[in-house]
Design a protein around this motif. Structure first.
Motif, PDB file in Angstrom:
ATOM      1  N   GLU A   1       0.566  -1.097  -0.118  1.00 30.09           N
ATOM      2  CA  GLU A   1      -0.505   0.826  -0.077  1.00 30.09           C
ATOM      3  C   GLU A   1       0.848   1.149   0.173  1.00 30.09           C
ATOM      4  OE1 GLU A   1      -3.648  -1.307   2.665  1.00 30.09           O
ATOM      5  OE2 GLU A   1      -3.802   1.275   2.935  1.00 30.09           O
TER       6      GLU A   1
ATOM      7  N   GLU B   1       1.884   6.641  -7.248  1.00 32.16           N
ATOM      8  CA  GLU B   1       0.816   6.787  -7.268  1.00 32.16           C
ATOM      9  C   GLU B   1       1.340   8.412  -6.851  1.00 32.16           C
ATOM     10  OE1 GLU B   1      -2.960   5.164  -6.364  1.00 32.16           O
ATOM     11  OE2 GLU B   1      -1.989   3.012  -7.646  1.00 32.16           O
ATOM     12  N   GLY B   2       1.986   8.781  -6.230  1.00 31.02           N
ATOM     13  CA  GLY B   2       1.860  10.728  -5.723  1.00 31.02           C
ATOM     14  C   GLY B   2       0.929  10.485  -4.797  1.00 31.02           C
TER      15      GLY B   2
ATOM     16  N   VAL C   1       1.266  12.945  -0.992  1.00 33.24           N
ATOM     17  CA  VAL C   1       1.226  13.672  -0.622  1.00 33.24           C
ATOM     18  C   VAL C   1       0.425  13.909   0.640  1.00 33.24           C
ATOM     19  CG1 VAL C   1       1.504  15.181  -2.271  1.00 33.24           C
ATOM     20  CG2 VAL C   1      -0.657  14.665  -2.550  1.00 33.24           C
ATOM     21  N   TYR C   2      -0.671  13.233   0.563  1.00 36.47           N
ATOM     22  CA  TYR C   2      -1.678  13.416   1.830  1.00 36.47           C
ATOM     23  C   TYR C   2      -1.177  12.877   3.312  1.00 36.47           C
ATOM     24  CZ  TYR C   2      -5.662  14.497  -1.091  1.00 36.47           C
ATOM     25  OH  TYR C   2      -6.648  15.457  -1.790  1.00 36.47           O
TER      26      TYR C   2
ATOM     27  N   LEU D   1       2.006  13.737   3.960  1.00 43.90           N
ATOM     28  CA  LEU D   1       2.660  14.725   4.538  1.00 43.90           C
ATOM     29  C   LEU D   1       1.053  15.599   5.085  1.00 43.90           C
ATOM     30  CD1 LEU D   1       4.827  14.500   2.427  1.00 43.90           C
ATOM     31  CD2 LEU D   1       5.088  14.303   4.777  1.00 43.90           C
ATOM     32  N   LEU D   2      -0.111  16.053   4.637  1.00 44.81           N
ATOM     33  CA  LEU D   2      -0.660  16.974   4.781  1.00 44.81           C
ATOM     34  C   LEU D   2      -1.712  17.097   6.009  1.00 44.81           C
ATOM     35  CD1 LEU D   2      -2.055  17.505   1.310  1.00 44.81           C
ATOM     36  CD2 LEU D   2      -1.350  19.062   2.653  1.00 44.81           C
ATOM     37  N   ARG D   3      -0.781  15.801   6.999  1.00 49.84           N
ATOM     38  CA  ARG D   3      -1.981  15.470   8.271  1.00 49.84           C
ATOM     39  C   ARG D   3      -0.709  15.759   9.065  1.00 49.84           C
ATOM     40  NH1 ARG D   3      -3.750  10.086   5.454  1.00 49.84           N
ATOM     41  NH2 ARG D   3      -5.991  11.027   4.385  1.00 49.84           N
TER      42      ARG D   3
ATOM     43  N   LEU E   1       5.197  11.896  10.414  1.00 46.16           N
ATOM     44  CA  LEU E   1       4.994  10.523   9.569  1.00 46.16           C
ATOM     45  C   LEU E   1       5.809   8.964  10.272  1.00 46.16           C
ATOM     46  CD1 LEU E   1       3.331   9.273   6.304  1.00 46.16           C
ATOM     47  CD2 LEU E   1       5.831  10.842   5.128  1.00 46.16           C
TER      48      LEU E   1
ATOM     49  N   SER F   1      11.619  14.276   3.096  1.00 47.15           N
ATOM     50  CA  SER F   1      10.606  14.807   2.903  1.00 47.15           C
ATOM     51  C   SER F   1      10.830  16.798   2.837  1.00 47.15           C
ATOM     52  CB  SER F   1       9.615  14.689   4.406  1.00 47.15           C
ATOM     53  OG  SER F   1      10.241  15.307   5.117  1.00 47.15           O
TER      54      SER F   1
ATOM     55  N   VAL G   1       9.531  15.048  -4.478  1.00 43.48           N
ATOM     56  CA  VAL G   1       9.029  15.870  -5.527  1.00 43.48           C
ATOM     57  C   VAL G   1       7.707  14.793  -6.053  1.00 43.48           C
ATOM     58  CG1 VAL G   1       9.473  17.065  -7.917  1.00 43.48           C
ATOM     59  CG2 VAL G   1      10.972  16.933  -6.215  1.00 43.48           C
ATOM     60  N   VAL G   2       6.843  15.430  -5.767  1.00 46.72           N
ATOM     61  CA  VAL G   2       5.913  14.512  -6.136  1.00 46.72           C
ATOM     62  C   VAL G   2       5.341  14.856  -7.266  1.00 46.72           C
ATOM     63  CG1 VAL G   2       3.692  13.901  -5.922  1.00 46.72           C
ATOM     64  CG2 VAL G   2       5.290  14.022  -3.697  1.00 46.72           C
ATOM     65  N   GLN G   3       5.510  13.977  -8.870  1.00 48.97           N
ATOM     66  CA  GLN G   3       5.006  14.781  -9.553  1.00 48.97           C
ATOM     67  C   GLN G   3       4.307  14.972 -10.637  1.00 48.97           C
ATOM     68  OE1 GLN G   3       8.040  12.115 -11.228  1.00 48.97           O
ATOM     69  NE2 GLN G   3       9.760  13.861 -11.635  1.00 48.97           N
ATOM     70  N   GLY G   4       3.611  15.665 -11.747  1.00 48.32           N
ATOM     71  CA  GLY G   4       2.792  15.331 -12.438  1.00 48.32           C
ATOM     72  C   GLY G   4       1.620  16.409 -11.024  1.00 48.32           C
ATOM     73  N   GLY G   5       0.304  16.574 -12.358  1.00 43.48           N
ATOM     74  CA  GLY G   5      -1.225  17.242 -11.582  1.00 43.48           C
ATOM     75  C   GLY G   5      -1.046  16.922 -10.323  1.00 43.48           C
TER      76      GLY G   5
END
Lengths: 328, 269
Positions: B85, B92-93, B96-97, B99-101, B105, B261, B265-269
């Motif tokens: 997982e 899939e990037g 990022v979520y 890291l948003l918590r 981590l 962290s 780099v989380v790539q893409g939109g």
């Protein structure tokens, strides 16, 4: 008073490995790698006040997502400063993210195998939301977004529209002061889009949440944003209210004339025919040089007109113009 | 923030994860059957060796059989693989979520890893041990204190396994695929933990080295507690050694995740 979010001279570039194609290229890259520097942001500055609803737009690869990632504390810029909610997002990440909400349209933050409500409970504990407050908030959001029917469905079985609504609710459970929406309407059908827009609007108006929205959907911008920041090639091209953006490009208007039958039509002075189809003619003119009432009466005087329609050019045209020319 | 409310997010994550792991009951049942089968095969092999007079170790045949059953029961405590997982999150990037918590981590991944080792181990080991004691010559611990030392040793083994697992998961942030470490780590861990061959059967020089490494605490040490080969004073120093490894690996993991962290780099939109 300082702004809620202040961004100064932000710059970020990425190192991208360059590969030569073919077998020899692949072998060569084992020993020696070449890197290319790609500038994502070169010098970005802006300030956002509490309670604003700002659209942040630009073509693919312009640096929109990079900016959102920096503003939400998950990416560290090469240089420049950000002061948001009195903090530096990437240095005080854990405290900072407690007070913001982020939704990435293409990803979900919920637990794939769990029912929606279980994800909400997990988030409640992760964000340490007091129980009473959580119940009130969850109830409100469930009503507003119509989530009741699938709160007990595992996330993987939801449709995209349902999932987006849940994701938005999930990002709001801890009552954030700032909400970042990264392409929230991507892939949604018309009804879901409208519902989502309404929600965002009411959040902003009723709860005073600052919203920063990136999107490719100009209807989102027209429906929601009082202010638009346009970014291209890592630089800010334009920043201001939507009407100002419109006027800065061209005070152009479009006039559609429907004639009685298939008659000859010669355009009045200072107008251009964009196209003609049967008895319909599309004209483009500048309302300052040719005031609209005068133009209409001139056309009505010399032609047999069945109908007239005056429009502003669609926002897409304006944006495309900025993207292509680099500036308004 | 009070200490209780600071710990609560991590406990919630742990409980949620444990609940998810208990869903795989069919997997546990079939896993147990597999473990039982392989256990019998390995016992046949070792019995053949020992009866042929090859035993220069301190372990008797019944003790060896018991050791082999302990290995079969503890197999899911081995930090063999990356968490699929987390690998998907990284690919899939969606990471990022994470890291948003507003949580650390490292500790949230550690809790996850602990649940991933602890629950399947408990679900398989207990019925397997019952079956092995009743039907296949597994001995009970000689004394109550040996049993207590064993249980403590298993808890520490699971904490250590979680620390190693988390470290492997963190390596995904650098390598993305994690294929390399997935090939090399089981080979080292299986040998150094005593899973392949009880460490008592190895030459003493090699054994001394392996008993300094962290892996022996995963299987060999708890198994020796169970067999009553280690007294309480000696056990205390072994617990201390395991604890030091747990703390060191956790510190290193936390250091790596903070570094990752910063440069992620989380790539893409």
């Amino acid at each position: 008073m300082t702004s809620q979010i202040e961004v100064n001279n932000l710059a970020k570039s990425f190192r991208v490995a360059k590969r030569t194609s073919g077998v020899f290229g692949a072998l060569g890259s084992i020993f020696r790698r070449e890197y290319q520097n790609r500038v994502a942001l070169s010098n970005v500055s802006f300030a956002i006040e509490a309670g604003e609803l700002v659209g942040y737009i630009g073509p693919n690869g312009a640096g929109k997502s990079t900016t959102v990632k920096i503003l939400s504390g998950i990416l560290v810029p090469d240089s420049g400063t950000v002061r948001a909610l009195g903090m530096c997002p990437w240095k005080q990440r854990t405290q900072y993210v407690q007070r913001i909400g982020v939704v990435f349209g293409q990803r979900t933050q919920m637990w794939w195998d769990l029912p929606v409500i279980d994800s909400f409970h997990l988030l409640r504990d992760i964000y340490s939301v007091p129980d009473a407050q959580f119940r009130r908030r969850c109830g409100e959001l469930t009503d507003q977004m119509n989530l009741g029917a699938f709160l007990n469905t595992p996330v993987r079985q939801l449709s995209l529209g349902e999932r987006m609504r849940c994701d938005l609710a999930a990002a709001l459970l801890h009552s954030p002061e700032v909400l970042f929406l990264d392409e929230p309407t991507i892939g949604l059908d018309a009804v879901s889009k409208l519902a989502l827009r309404q929600l965002v609007k009411s959040l902003n108006v009723e709860h005073g949440v600052t919203v920063i929205l990136t999107t490719h959907d100009m209807d989102d911008i027209e429906a929601l944003c009082s202010r638009v920041i346009v970014i291209g090639d890592g630089e800010i091209l334009s920043d201001g209210p939507l009407t100002e953006l419109r006027n800065s490009i061209a005070r152009e208007r479009w006039l559609t004339v429907e004639l009685e039958g298939d008659q000859m039509f010669s355009p009045p002075a200072n107008t251009t025919i964009m196209r003609r189809e049967g008895n319909q003619v599309w004209l483009r003119y500048d309302p300052v040089i040719t005031p609209t009432p005068l133009l209409i009466s001139a056309i009505a005087a010399t032609n047999n007109v069945r109908d007239l329609l005056v429009q502003e050019p669609p926002i897409e045209e304006i944006i495309a113009h900025i993207y292509q020319n680099g500036q308004p | 923030m009070t200490p209780v409310s600071a710990v609560r997010p991590y406990l919630t994550l742990l409980v949620a994860r444990c609940r998810q792991e208990t869903q795989y009951r069919a997997a546990a049942l079939f896993g147990m059957a597999t473990q039982l089968f392989w256990g019998l095969v390995r016992i046949a092999i070792f019995t053949a060796f020992l009866k042929a007079g090859a035993n220069r170790s301190s372990m008797s045949l019944p003790q060896t059989v018991t050791y082999l059953w302990l290995v079969q029961g503890m197999i899911r405590a081995m930090p063999w693989s990356v968490d699929a997982e987390i690998r998907n999150l990284v690919r899939e990037g969606t990471v990022v979520y994470e890291l948003l918590r507003p949580i650390d981590l490292y500790f949230s991944w550690y809790m996850r890893a602990f649940a991933r080792h602890a629950i399947p181990t408990i679900m398989r080991a207990i019925p397997l041990f019952v079956a092995a004691v009743l039907l296949f010559h597994m001995q009970m611990p000689p004394t109550v204190s040996a049993g207590a030392l064993f249980v403590t040793g298993v808890v520490l083994a699971l904490l250590l396994a979680a620390a190693i697992s988390t470290l492997i998961n963190i390596s995904l942030l650098f390598t993305i695929s994690g294929d390399g470490i997935q090939r090399i780590l089981p080979a080292i861990a299986n040998f150094a933990s005593g899973l392949l061959i009880p460490l008592s059967f190895l030459p003493s020089a090699l054994r001394r080295v392996l008993r300094i490494l962290p892996f022996c605490s995963l299987i060999d040490t708890p198994a020796r507690f169970y067999l009553g080969q280690i007294g309480t004073p000696e056990a205390a120093s072994m617990f201390a050694q395991t604890l030091i490894w747990i703390l060191a690996l956790s510190w290193f993991g936390r250091f790596l995740i903070l570094r990752a962290s910063k440069r992620m780099v989380v790539q893409g939109g």
